[in-house]
Design an enzyme around this catalytic site. Sequence first.
Site, PDB file in Angstrom:
ATOM      1  CB  CYS A 127      -1.015   0.210   1.394  1.00 29.94           C
ATOM      2  SG  CYS A 127      -1.869  -1.470   1.054  1.00 29.94           S
ATOM      3  CG  HIS A 272      -3.453   3.313   2.658  1.00 28.60           C
ATOM      4  ND1 HIS A 272      -3.906   2.526   1.302  1.00 28.60           N
ATOM      5  CD2 HIS A 272      -3.765   2.291   3.361  1.00 28.60           C
ATOM      6  CE1 HIS A 272      -3.783   1.749   0.798  1.00 28.60           C
ATOM      7  NE2 HIS A 272      -3.760   1.361   2.401  1.00 28.60           N
ATOM      8  CG  ASN A 302      -6.620  -1.272   0.944  1.00 30.86           C
ATOM      9  OD1 ASN A 302      -6.009  -0.538   0.635  1.00 30.86           O
ATOM     10  ND2 ASN A 302      -6.268  -1.560   2.698  1.00 30.86           N
TER      11      ASN A 302
END
Length: 345
Positions: A127, A272, A302
């Site tokens: 990520c 994020h 996500n």
Amino acid sequence: MDALADSSTLSALPSPSLYLSGFGTCVPEKVVTNFDMERLTDTNDEWITTRTGIRNRHFLAADEQPSDLAVRAAQQTLANTGVPLERITHTIVATCTPEYLSPSTACVVAQKLGLRHCVAFDINAACTGFVYALNVCQAFLCADPQACILLVTVEGLSRRLNWKDRSTCVLFGDGAGASLATAQPLNIPGHLSAKLQSIQCSSDTECWDLICVGGGTHEAHVLGDSVSETFFVTMQGREVFKHAVRALVSISLEVLNKEGLSVEDVDLFIPHQANLRIIEAVGSRLGLPADKVFVNVGNYGNTSASSIPLAMADAFKQGRIKPGMKVLVASFGSGFTWGAAVLQF
Ligand code: ACO
């Protein structure tokens, strides 16, 4: 004398300039709602919404590949900037869901774009891929200020979800982002671009096994074997949550301090987009008012390396990023890796 010990020499090195422009994105057309999820696994909309803030995510169609998303995002970037394909010297793809262990997704994307000869490789910082990729681009631009780097993020996490692991499979989605990284500003009329003002990356490798995406060579297979649970995304959600909040707060402060900036200098914070509760905890620990914290996790879930590029693009569309603004981005992911950057628009 140990050259690394001579920090005065190191700090005297010029910091290379990096300008980011183009900002293309692409998500698959297929939208999967929490109600759709109820048919795929033992879950419900209320649980997912209250624990994560996620309502929808986009999943690749059966005949669609992550590189298809990447190509559409890249084509948008080229159209936005007016830069011809031949000018691209590097294709760098940040992904933790590559189409193959080898070749890199970057080679597949470059080929589909019609870009035959360029430096092409992937970065896997999960990520944190976008922030790590910025750091790598900065190094390339220092070595070659004429370079024109196509920086792509793309994830196809839906291809690695275990529908029997309900606390993990509801969290992720697919998507791509693209931009150009250059040492000089492109100055495109009517188009926003950003200068990288500060960047900081880190990791804690002790925690490598708390989030994994399987399918690599750690397991031996013979033809015809079925896969086990470790083939999919596995995550210790509670542990990840605690580490993510701590790391995102500390790296955000570090990257600001590095340039003598404070939290008050930040016009917009784009963290994020993994989970609304992580985002809110980080925003409040940094002392940022809610209207300075950008959130779009509800629409995409996500998307790992693509989450900040997708959030930046939505922030543009909503008029939340304007010329002169300082935008702080910060990310955390498998590894553990984390990183933050200050972008001056
Ligand atoms: N639907 C319904 N119930 C569920 C679901 C679901 N999808 N998932 C779990 N539950 C149940 C569990 O079975 C458990 O029930 P029990 O108490 O009867 O045993 C209960 O909900 C609580 O489960 P926990 O796993 O303890 O739930 P928690 O409150 O920790 O929330 C979550 C889980 C959302 C994953 C949370 O830990 C989290 O957000 N972690 C961070 C994960 C993350 O965002 N990672 C990404 C950052 S890094 C990266 O991007 C790779």
